[in-house]
Motif scaffolding. Sequence first.
Motif, mmCIF file in Angstrom:
data_model
loop_
_atom_site.group_PDB
_atom_site.id
_atom_site.type_symbol
_atom_site.label_atom_id
_atom_site.label_comp_id
_atom_site.label_asym_id
_atom_site.label_seq_id
_atom_site.Cartn_x
_atom_site.Cartn_y
_atom_site.Cartn_z
ATOM 1 N N VAL B 53 10.185 15.155 8.904
ATOM 2 C CA VAL B 53 9.179 13.757 8.196
ATOM 3 C C VAL B 53 9.099 13.850 6.947
ATOM 4 O O VAL B 53 9.790 14.805 6.923
ATOM 5 N N TYR B 54 9.343 12.644 6.749
ATOM 6 C CA TYR B 54 9.274 12.239 5.166
ATOM 7 C C TYR B 54 7.988 12.096 4.612
ATOM 8 O O TYR B 54 7.305 10.822 4.608
ATOM 9 N N PRO B 55 7.635 13.107 3.457
ATOM 10 C CA PRO B 55 6.624 12.428 2.403
ATOM 11 C C PRO B 55 6.418 11.193 1.882
ATOM 12 O O PRO B 55 5.260 10.897 2.175
ATOM 13 N N GLU B 56 7.848 10.359 1.586
ATOM 14 C CA GLU B 56 7.039 9.982 0.764
ATOM 15 C C GLU B 56 6.658 8.506 1.951
ATOM 16 O O GLU B 56 5.836 7.560 1.689
ATOM 17 N N ASN B 57 7.150 8.709 2.456
ATOM 18 C CA ASN B 57 7.196 7.131 4.407
ATOM 19 C C ASN B 57 5.489 8.101 4.354
ATOM 20 O O ASN B 57 4.560 6.778 4.971
ATOM 21 N N HIS B 58 5.033 8.932 4.795
ATOM 22 C CA HIS B 58 3.954 9.226 4.957
ATOM 23 C C HIS B 58 2.729 8.569 4.412
ATOM 24 O O HIS B 58 1.798 8.146 3.739
ATOM 25 N N ALA B 59 3.302 9.251 2.375
ATOM 26 C CA ALA B 59 2.350 9.078 1.528
ATOM 27 C C ALA B 59 1.652 6.887 1.349
ATOM 28 O O ALA B 59 0.980 6.674 1.321
ATOM 29 N N ALA B 60 3.724 6.656 1.764
ATOM 30 C CA ALA B 60 3.243 4.144 1.846
ATOM 31 C C ALA B 60 2.201 4.389 2.355
ATOM 32 O O ALA B 60 1.716 3.342 2.512
ATOM 33 N N VAL B 261 12.981 -15.137 -4.503
ATOM 34 C CA VAL B 261 12.875 -14.253 -5.441
ATOM 35 C C VAL B 261 13.133 -12.484 -4.898
ATOM 36 O O VAL B 261 13.381 -12.109 -3.722
ATOM 37 N N MET B 262 13.353 -11.524 -5.848
ATOM 38 C CA MET B 262 14.028 -10.202 -5.425
ATOM 39 C C MET B 262 12.725 -9.412 -6.150
ATOM 40 O O MET B 262 12.022 -9.461 -7.469
ATOM 41 N N TRP B 263 12.659 -8.352 -5.729
ATOM 42 C CA TRP B 263 11.028 -7.576 -5.855
ATOM 43 C C TRP B 263 11.738 -6.079 -6.730
ATOM 44 O O TRP B 263 12.989 -5.862 -5.585
ATOM 45 N N ASP B 264 11.734 -5.752 -7.594
ATOM 46 C CA ASP B 264 12.402 -5.007 -8.554
ATOM 47 C C ASP B 264 11.315 -3.687 -8.154
ATOM 48 O O ASP B 264 10.002 -3.810 -8.473
ATOM 49 N N GLY B 265 11.923 -2.642 -7.357
ATOM 50 C CA GLY B 265 10.849 -1.114 -6.819
ATOM 51 C C GLY B 265 10.493 -1.522 -6.158
ATOM 52 O O GLY B 265 10.272 -1.762 -5.172
ATOM 53 N N ILE B 266 9.788 -0.475 -6.133
ATOM 54 C CA ILE B 266 8.512 -0.313 -5.320
ATOM 55 C C ILE B 266 7.964 -0.736 -4.519
ATOM 56 O O ILE B 266 7.157 -1.749 -5.406
ATOM 57 N N ALA B 267 7.091 -1.029 -3.260
ATOM 58 C CA ALA B 267 5.956 -2.146 -3.082
ATOM 59 C C ALA B 267 4.676 -1.358 -3.766
ATOM 60 O O ALA B 267 4.596 -0.088 -4.088
ATOM 61 N N CYS B 268 3.210 -2.482 -3.673
ATOM 62 C CA CYS B 268 2.169 -1.493 -3.840
ATOM 63 C C CYS B 268 1.197 -1.107 -2.771
ATOM 64 O O CYS B 268 1.219 -2.642 -2.560
ATOM 65 N N TRP B 269 1.665 -0.417 -2.153
ATOM 66 C CA TRP B 269 1.622 -0.117 -0.544
ATOM 67 C C TRP B 269 -0.024 -0.423 -0.343
ATOM 68 O O TRP B 269 -0.981 -1.309 0.491
ATOM 69 N N PRO B 270 -1.163 0.059 -1.855
ATOM 70 C CA PRO B 270 -2.497 0.421 -1.373
ATOM 71 C C PRO B 270 -2.550 -2.013 -1.752
ATOM 72 O O PRO B 270 -3.677 -1.908 -0.714
ATOM 73 N N HIS B 271 -1.937 -2.399 -2.527
ATOM 74 C CA HIS B 271 -2.566 -3.757 -2.225
ATOM 75 C C HIS B 271 -1.059 -4.493 -1.797
ATOM 76 O O HIS B 271 -0.849 -5.668 -2.074
ATOM 77 N N LEU B 272 -0.986 -4.675 -0.810
ATOM 78 C CA LEU B 272 0.755 -4.726 0.179
ATOM 79 C C LEU B 272 0.514 -6.439 0.436
ATOM 80 O O LEU B 272 0.585 -7.127 0.508
ATOM 81 N N SER B 273 -1.395 -6.542 1.434
ATOM 82 C CA SER B 273 -1.381 -7.860 1.436
ATOM 83 C C SER B 273 -1.303 -8.966 0.495
ATOM 84 O O SER B 273 -1.570 -9.931 0.473
ATOM 85 N N THR B 274 -2.699 -8.303 -0.775
ATOM 86 C CA THR B 274 -2.842 -8.983 -1.644
ATOM 87 C C THR B 274 -1.251 -9.565 -2.557
ATOM 88 O O THR B 274 -1.089 -10.727 -3.014
#
Lengths: 380, 408
Positions: B53-60, B261-274
Amino acid sequence: MEYRKIIEKLEEAALHPSKTVTNTIKSTGKSAIGCFPIYTPEEIIYAAGYVPVGMWGGTTTLQLADKYLQSFCCSIMRSNMEYGMKGAYNMLEAVILPTFCDTLKCICENWKVGVPNIPIIPIVYPQNRTLECGYVYMLDEFKRVKVEIERLSGKKIEEKDIEAAFDIYEEYRVTMREFVEIVADYPQIIKTKSRHLIIKAGQFLDKGEYTKDIKAIIDGLKVEEKQTFKGTKIIATGLMSEPVELLEIFDENQIAIVGDDLAQESRQWRTVTRDDEVDVWNKMTSRVADQRGDTFFYEYMKSRGENLIDMVKEKSADGIVVFMMKFCDPEEYDYPIYKKEVEAAGIPMLYLEIDQQITSYEQLRTRIQSFSEMLISREA
Amino acid sequence: MEQKILTSKELLNDLVDKHYEGALRAKAEGKPVVWATSICPQELLETMDLVTVYPENHAAAIGAKKEALKFIEHAEGMGYSSDICSYARVNMGYVDLKHSDELNIPMPDLIFCCSNICNTVIKWYENLAKELNIPLIMFDMPFNHTYEVPEHSVKYMRGQIEYAIEQLEIFTNKKFDYDKFGEVMERSNRTCEWWKKATDWAKVIPSPLNGFDMFNYMAMIVCMRGNADGERLFKLWHDELEQKAKLGKGPWNSADEEYRVMWDGIACWPHLSTTFKTLKKYGINMVTSTYPESWNVRYEKNDLDGMARAYASNYANRNLDYDTENVVKLIQDFKLDGIVYHSNRSCKLMDFRQYEVQRRVTEITSCPSVVFDGDQTDPRSFSAAQYETRIQALLEMMEKNKEAKRRG
């Protein structure tokens, strides 16, 4: 020169890095190469006929560096970038930068464009340095850096040059180990701020000359009578114990640093070179492989906490002070681990969050005072 | 009995459940569990049949499910600075609390870390091994300050792969099966190819892909590159996108794609919807990012040097010349109208190069861009108002360019 005069001279040298480096260039007739923290193979630079000088940031107004770095970047690196862009490092022939952390990797890349007039030589230290393949990689990196420096100077570095340079550095390291030992016995003569400045001066001076001065200080101290110290003794850990105003507060409260685990200080020389390595390249490489409890080198089961506890016992220290350079990821990751171990060992610890641009010391003063009082009351 | 034909989204959801349930079950059955970094040479683990399992996936996931703060605050209470990576804070908090209301993962028996994504993971995973008192396999992939991966780095990494195999043999008490390893390598390459080919459909105008979907599929390219499920999923996703593209369908049913557009960087997981809705409101589709290429880990079967080189060539491990070229290529290939740079408080490695990449890319392409402040999982480091203002500014610049184009 009387040893106390040498101390004053070195303190002065450390307080004015730019002036000191310029003087060193003048007095040695050599050009200087700037060395980014944390470790760089200074022996190779020295062997090529340059003076390696430390680049540990400083207090400055940050304006130009903002072009490359957000505000949550380590203040040493922001200062270095600022100085570079401002032209404060123009006396340097080149800089060498190890990519020990994510910030350093980025500084390496930004320097190439932000300070194009000063060439940069990057060096990558392997994290798996105790494996055979990592050891060989380190050797290869050192030799690659040698070629880059030769290209810069236009002169080949002979084996005998590197051996001679290594000997000078080895003598420096042995002397510094002795210095920090003896200083712990004379906290009334060499106070905390002074201890730091004497050590720091070595960053800006020719190591051959500097070592002679340190030896003279050691000799001077040896004839002094050891007095009972009424203050408290601590072990310092972190990147560096600056700004110096902070150390003045330590001195006001009679707190002596009797041993350190600072990147700018003992981590530079505490690893003893192996006796059984004949070849100088292997000596340099094995020093990297043998370094323990160091935040910038991967170590399975991290021994830093254990090392700190041992130092406290060995030096009969009263506690530990953490100089946490804000935004230093590696140091920040280590903290929760050794904190737990140090607490379990019942050793008092003071955590100070610092950066190079601190303007108000009042809060820190109060915390240092209370820590000192707490240590004194424990003793009583 | 007739089997229901799943869409890739349904399959994705099934596989996510299967992945986490399978890992928990394996642990309950006494099988060892590995925790690994997101772009590690998972081929070695897959060959050894190790449940990973992948902690980064889990944290996201925890972040997206809005549970991150609980773990972040707990980790900060343990002494972790609020300035370090929020994935690490979520994970270290989880290690101590051991329970999430939203998604649980089994505790690891082995740590597998690869520094091609950052040096931060070295410190984070070193702490995991120490806290849990378990073995750790460390892959150190030196930072490439030169454009290409140097040969002595390849040699060093190859040595580490060989050493990791020895460590895995000791850990599992079984011989490493090199034939199987070859098969896993082949499959991993195929899966990566399907992933890349699928995400490449976004080059079509309008893009059949809504880039925020890519963020969801990304979890699976992290954890299923080496198995048959992953290959099946990405092939299916690819086929769906191909079909949509051929029918001229855009990213959404309810709106048209106006800007790309391109998105540079990781998503803002807690604000994905916004973050998603704000873009969509203005007809802005995020069609790509640096991620499709990050998991396009390709090399020849049984070529360990090639494998090392491929893993070490990750965007985050390369120099600014490469980074700039990479973004410029994305602008051209995906016919981008703009770039959204996420100044992600967690990721110093991405942040401290972002300004310079932005400057160079603007100079070369004149592609408009904005930077906004956010974080991958710490919900406190994001302001919806600032995000919206920045997106509006980008919109204005993109509109101006479109207008100029219309006028010829």
